[in-house]
Design a protein around this motif. Structure first.
Motif, mmCIF file in Angstrom:
data_model
loop_
_atom_site.group_PDB
_atom_site.id
_atom_site.type_symbol
_atom_site.label_atom_id
_atom_site.label_comp_id
_atom_site.label_asym_id
_atom_site.label_seq_id
_atom_site.Cartn_x
_atom_site.Cartn_y
_atom_site.Cartn_z
ATOM 1 N N ASP A 32 0.983 -0.988 -0.192
ATOM 2 C CA ASP A 32 -0.001 0.015 0.282
ATOM 3 C C ASP A 32 0.931 1.639 0.550
ATOM 4 O O ASP A 32 0.737 2.250 -0.307
ATOM 5 C CB ASP A 32 -0.884 0.053 1.278
ATOM 6 C CG ASP A 32 -2.420 0.903 0.782
ATOM 7 O OD1 ASP A 32 -2.974 0.645 0.265
ATOM 8 O OD2 ASP A 32 -2.916 1.612 1.957
ATOM 9 N N HIS A 33 1.937 1.199 0.633
ATOM 10 C CA HIS A 33 3.178 2.532 0.554
ATOM 11 C C HIS A 33 3.791 2.454 -0.334
ATOM 12 O O HIS A 33 5.016 3.022 -0.019
ATOM 13 C CB HIS A 33 3.811 2.624 2.033
ATOM 14 C CG HIS A 33 2.140 2.694 3.137
ATOM 15 N ND1 HIS A 33 1.279 3.881 2.941
ATOM 16 C CD2 HIS A 33 1.891 1.615 3.427
ATOM 17 C CE1 HIS A 33 0.503 3.474 3.636
ATOM 18 N NE2 HIS A 33 0.587 2.697 4.871
ATOM 19 N N ARG A 34 4.300 0.894 -0.923
ATOM 20 C CA ARG A 34 5.741 1.460 -1.770
ATOM 21 C C ARG A 34 5.498 1.069 -3.304
ATOM 22 O O ARG A 34 4.828 -0.486 -3.444
ATOM 23 C CB ARG A 34 6.399 -0.172 -0.759
ATOM 24 C CG ARG A 34 7.130 0.155 1.246
ATOM 25 C CD ARG A 34 7.762 -1.023 1.705
ATOM 26 N NE ARG A 34 7.762 -1.998 1.304
ATOM 27 C CZ ARG A 34 8.013 -3.040 0.687
ATOM 28 N NH1 ARG A 34 9.618 -2.765 1.291
ATOM 29 N NH2 ARG A 34 7.721 -4.524 0.961
ATOM 30 N N ILE A 49 8.323 5.694 -1.749
ATOM 31 C CA ILE A 49 7.522 5.445 -0.613
ATOM 32 C C ILE A 49 6.809 6.364 -0.649
ATOM 33 O O ILE A 49 7.137 7.211 -0.402
ATOM 34 C CB ILE A 49 8.574 4.831 0.856
ATOM 35 C CG1 ILE A 49 9.096 4.037 0.677
ATOM 36 C CG2 ILE A 49 7.191 5.170 2.197
ATOM 37 C CD1 ILE A 49 9.440 3.323 2.067
ATOM 38 N N VAL A 50 5.425 6.266 -0.182
ATOM 39 C CA VAL A 50 4.070 7.708 -0.004
ATOM 40 C C VAL A 50 3.489 7.027 1.599
ATOM 41 O O VAL A 50 2.793 5.998 1.396
ATOM 42 C CB VAL A 50 3.538 7.864 -1.172
ATOM 43 C CG1 VAL A 50 2.643 9.024 -0.747
ATOM 44 C CG2 VAL A 50 4.333 8.264 -2.223
ATOM 45 N N GLU A 51 3.321 7.761 2.249
ATOM 46 C CA GLU A 51 2.719 7.897 3.623
ATOM 47 C C GLU A 51 2.335 8.682 3.891
ATOM 48 O O GLU A 51 2.161 9.744 3.946
ATOM 49 C CB GLU A 51 3.663 7.020 4.175
ATOM 50 C CG GLU A 51 4.124 5.791 4.198
ATOM 51 C CD GLU A 51 5.274 5.179 5.079
ATOM 52 O OE1 GLU A 51 5.076 6.382 6.442
ATOM 53 O OE2 GLU A 51 5.851 4.323 6.089
ATOM 54 N N TYR A 58 1.661 14.516 3.057
ATOM 55 C CA TYR A 58 2.094 12.805 3.072
ATOM 56 C C TYR A 58 3.892 13.161 3.012
ATOM 57 O O TYR A 58 4.201 13.968 2.794
ATOM 58 C CB TYR A 58 2.069 12.360 1.707
ATOM 59 C CG TYR A 58 0.962 12.319 1.250
ATOM 60 C CD1 TYR A 58 0.264 10.408 1.321
ATOM 61 C CD2 TYR A 58 0.262 12.858 0.831
ATOM 62 C CE1 TYR A 58 -0.956 10.164 1.042
ATOM 63 C CE2 TYR A 58 -1.175 12.856 0.017
ATOM 64 C CZ TYR A 58 -1.926 11.838 0.523
ATOM 65 O OH TYR A 58 -3.298 11.300 -0.296
ATOM 66 N N ALA A 60 7.173 11.185 2.215
ATOM 67 C CA ALA A 60 8.071 10.178 0.688
ATOM 68 C C ALA A 60 8.961 10.403 0.185
ATOM 69 O O ALA A 60 9.759 11.244 1.309
ATOM 70 C CB ALA A 60 7.104 11.143 -0.196
ATOM 71 N N LYS A 84 -2.256 4.618 -7.137
ATOM 72 C CA LYS A 84 -3.402 4.733 -5.384
ATOM 73 C C LYS A 84 -4.678 5.184 -5.838
ATOM 74 O O LYS A 84 -5.147 5.495 -4.411
ATOM 75 C CB LYS A 84 -2.409 5.043 -4.936
ATOM 76 C CG LYS A 84 -0.671 4.434 -4.103
ATOM 77 C CD LYS A 84 0.244 4.977 -3.147
ATOM 78 C CE LYS A 84 -1.217 5.315 -1.424
ATOM 79 N NZ LYS A 84 -1.586 4.035 -1.091
ATOM 80 N N LYS A 158 13.223 1.827 4.588
ATOM 81 C CA LYS A 158 11.791 0.530 5.067
ATOM 82 C C LYS A 158 12.168 -0.179 3.686
ATOM 83 O O LYS A 158 10.919 -1.027 3.165
ATOM 84 C CB LYS A 158 10.616 1.347 4.509
ATOM 85 C CG LYS A 158 10.351 2.369 5.800
ATOM 86 C CD LYS A 158 8.928 2.606 6.588
ATOM 87 C CE LYS A 158 8.657 3.493 7.520
ATOM 88 N NZ LYS A 158 7.162 3.249 7.801
#
Length: 159
Positions: A32-34, A49-51, A58, A60, A84, A158
């Motif tokens: 979901d994030h990578r 990566i986006v969180e 966000y 990122a 996304k 991560k």
């Protein structure tokens, strides 16, 4: 102290590079994030990566030069945001900019305006007008302007 900075809006052509990378099937979503995005030459793999932090904010990370060294939202981040559903997709535009050798064109002409014109001419030959593409770029740029995307270097750990 963590290295965090607000990313700027990218050069407009990066919107087309992003949607082109999706059309070329160079974006591999890991979770979901990578994601990983393969460069147009196929010789590099960008880690993305986006969180989400809060609404329209966000954190990122992306290993592309535009994000790291130039401080703008690089095309790998934009591509992941499109996949996304955070940024809209236009499948007609995507098809028109699929198969573009971005790195080769950027290195050869050294000016985004020239490369953009080449890509727009290709799209027109495929039956997609400049107006449709420019409208799509405007929509994406407006949406990117509403988001606050912070580059967080530590996110690379991560991977």
């Amino acid at each position: 102290m963590s290295n965090i900075r607000l990313l700027r809006k990218p050069p407009r052509i990066k919107v087309l590079e992003a949607i082109g990378s999706i059309g070329d099937q160079r974006v591999k979503v890991l979770d979901d994030h990578r994601a990983e995005v393969v460069s147009s030459r196929g010789d590099k793999v960008y880690k993305v990566i986006v969180e989400p932090v809060e609404h329209n904010v966000y954190h990122a990370y992306s290993s592309d030069n535009g994000t790291i060294f130039r401080g703008y939202i690089g095309y790998p981040i934009i591509a992941f945001l499109i996949i996304k559903g955070i940024i809209p997709i236009d499948k007609e535009v995507m098809k028109a900019v699929t198969g573009v050798p971005w790195k080769d064109l950027n290195e050869r002409y050294k000016r985004y305006s020239i490369v953009e014109n080449i890509v727009l001419n290709k799209a027109e030959r495929m039956g997609v007008s400049r107006e449709i593409i420019m409208d799509y770029i405007n929509i994406v740029m407006k949406k990117l302007g509403l988001l606050k995307i912070y580059f967080v270097e530590e996110l690379k750990n991560k991977f």
